[in-house]
Design a protein around this motif. Structure first.
Motif, PDB file in Angstrom:
ATOM      1  N   ALA A  81      10.513 -19.152 -27.507  1.00  0.00           N
ATOM      2  CA  ALA A  81       9.643 -18.908 -26.068  1.00  0.00           C
ATOM      3  C   ALA A  81       8.582 -17.832 -26.203  1.00  0.00           C
ATOM      4  O   ALA A  81       9.923 -16.773 -27.471  1.00  0.00           O
ATOM      5  CB  ALA A  81      10.848 -18.086 -25.424  1.00  0.00           C
ATOM      6  N   ALA A  82       7.736 -18.085 -26.503  1.00  0.00           N
ATOM      7  CA  ALA A  82       6.863 -16.786 -27.082  1.00  0.00           C
ATOM      8  C   ALA A  82       5.259 -16.812 -26.303  1.00  0.00           C
ATOM      9  O   ALA A  82       5.401 -17.712 -25.432  1.00  0.00           O
ATOM     10  CB  ALA A  82       6.491 -16.691 -28.392  1.00  0.00           C
ATOM     11  N   ILE A  87      -1.357 -19.074 -23.874  1.00  0.00           N
ATOM     12  CA  ILE A  87      -0.833 -20.313 -24.294  1.00  0.00           C
ATOM     13  C   ILE A  87       0.744 -19.827 -23.681  1.00  0.00           C
ATOM     14  O   ILE A  87       1.152 -18.540 -24.875  1.00  0.00           O
ATOM     15  CB  ILE A  87      -1.141 -20.844 -25.454  1.00  0.00           C
ATOM     16  N   GLU A  88       1.770 -20.363 -23.226  1.00  0.00           N
ATOM     17  CA  GLU A  88       3.370 -20.300 -23.049  1.00  0.00           C
ATOM     18  C   GLU A  88       3.692 -20.703 -23.847  1.00  0.00           C
ATOM     19  O   GLU A  88       3.763 -22.132 -23.215  1.00  0.00           O
ATOM     20  CB  GLU A  88       2.967 -19.096 -21.874  1.00  0.00           C
ATOM     21  N   ILE A 143      -2.421 -23.189 -21.206  1.00  0.00           N
ATOM     22  CA  ILE A 143      -0.925 -24.198 -21.501  1.00  0.00           C
ATOM     23  C   ILE A 143       0.221 -23.943 -21.279  1.00  0.00           C
ATOM     24  O   ILE A 143       0.356 -22.184 -22.267  1.00  0.00           O
ATOM     25  CB  ILE A 143      -1.293 -24.373 -23.443  1.00  0.00           C
ATOM     26  N   VAL A 144       0.926 -24.529 -21.240  1.00  0.00           N
ATOM     27  CA  VAL A 144       2.646 -24.615 -21.033  1.00  0.00           C
ATOM     28  C   VAL A 144       3.480 -25.046 -21.682  1.00  0.00           C
ATOM     29  O   VAL A 144       3.565 -26.140 -21.315  1.00  0.00           O
ATOM     30  CB  VAL A 144       2.802 -24.437 -19.190  1.00  0.00           C
ATOM     31  N   VAL A 182       2.014 -32.336 -20.588  1.00  0.00           N
ATOM     32  CA  VAL A 182       1.130 -30.608 -20.264  1.00  0.00           C
ATOM     33  C   VAL A 182      -0.731 -31.408 -20.666  1.00  0.00           C
ATOM     34  O   VAL A 182      -0.539 -31.564 -21.824  1.00  0.00           O
ATOM     35  CB  VAL A 182       1.664 -29.619 -21.299  1.00  0.00           C
ATOM     36  N   THR A 183      -0.960 -30.708 -19.573  1.00  0.00           N
ATOM     37  CA  THR A 183      -2.894 -30.532 -19.326  1.00  0.00           C
ATOM     38  C   THR A 183      -3.208 -29.221 -19.551  1.00  0.00           C
ATOM     39  O   THR A 183      -2.277 -28.803 -18.270  1.00  0.00           O
ATOM     40  CB  THR A 183      -3.452 -32.086 -18.435  1.00  0.00           C
ATOM     41  N   ALA A 184      -4.206 -28.445 -20.194  1.00  0.00           N
ATOM     42  CA  ALA A 184      -4.802 -27.693 -19.325  1.00  0.00           C
ATOM     43  C   ALA A 184      -6.634 -28.199 -19.404  1.00  0.00           C
ATOM     44  O   ALA A 184      -6.751 -29.191 -20.578  1.00  0.00           O
ATOM     45  CB  ALA A 184      -4.297 -26.327 -20.541  1.00  0.00           C
ATOM     46  N   THR A 185      -7.449 -28.300 -18.551  1.00  0.00           N
ATOM     47  CA  THR A 185      -7.884 -28.186 -18.867  1.00  0.00           C
ATOM     48  C   THR A 185      -9.261 -27.077 -18.595  1.00  0.00           C
ATOM     49  O   THR A 185      -8.563 -26.308 -17.961  1.00  0.00           O
ATOM     50  CB  THR A 185      -8.579 -29.016 -17.595  1.00  0.00           C
TER      51      THR A 185
END
Length: 198
Positions: free
Chosen positions: A160-161, A195-196, A72-73, A52-55
């Motif tokens: 899950a949150a 974020i999830e 972010i997942v 997982v990437t988040a930019t």
């Protein structure tokens, strides 16, 4: 008399030069601030699976173009290793700032804050803020003084949150210690991500 007329100004000049060059007047080394306009978070599952990437990207740094930031997942009940890449890509630049942080790791430290319940390890809300330095964060890298850096950390999600994930990079030259917090030094980065965990 001619000798005195020449000598007095020369003596005055030397006096001015020597008194103006004392140790007290040596300028302090400037802390050259780097432009950091692109940050990529990479979460790699410890047991395999999708990375997982988040930019975050601010195309022109402090210019007028708006910044973009991916959420972010992450998968529930999964252990991840988080690594970060920080760059200056303003204009024609393509400078990897991560290397400089590594080289000056004894003066840099990442701090993390997160919504309680997102992770089972570390638990809690992170180590941002005065008095929170000892809150659990799983640092996987250290500097020459065995103090945490934070370019590599590990995280285990819970059920899950959703919530927030904040990252603060502090620049603490001649300050960084076992007890310094986000209240000490200058912030090079201070970003909050959505974020999830699903």
């Amino acid at each position: 008399m001619k000798f005195l007329r020449i000598t007095i100004p020369v003596l005055l000049l030397f006096t001015v030069l020597f008194t103006s060059c004392s140790d007290d007047d040596v300028p302090e080394a400037e802390n050259e601030e780097e432009v950091i306009n692109k940050i990529t978070l990479t979460f790699t599952p410890a047991q395999g699976g999708d990375v997982v990437t988040a930019t975050y990207l601010d195309p022109d740094g402090e210019g007028t173009e708006p910044a973009t930031q991916e959420d972010i997942v992450l998968q529930a009940n999964t252990e991840y290793e988080l690594t970060m890449s920080l760059k200056n890509t303003v204009g024609d630049e393509n400078e990897e700032i991560t290397d400089e942080i590594n080289e000056e790791s004894d003066a840099h430290m990442f701090f993390f804050g997160f919504t309680e319940g997102l992770f089972t390890d570390p638990q809690g809300t992170g180590n941002i803020g005065a008095g929170n330095r000892n809150n659990d964060v799983n640092y996987e890298d250290v500097d020459v003084n065995a103090l945490p850096v934070g370019l590599i950390t590990s995280w285990t999600t819970g059920d899950a949150a959703s919530g927030d994930f904040r990252i603060v990079l502090k620049h603490q030259p001649n300050l960084k210690s076992q007890s310094t917090t986000t209240e000490d030094g200058l912030s090079d980065v201070d970003l909050t991500w959505n974020i999830e965990v699903e």
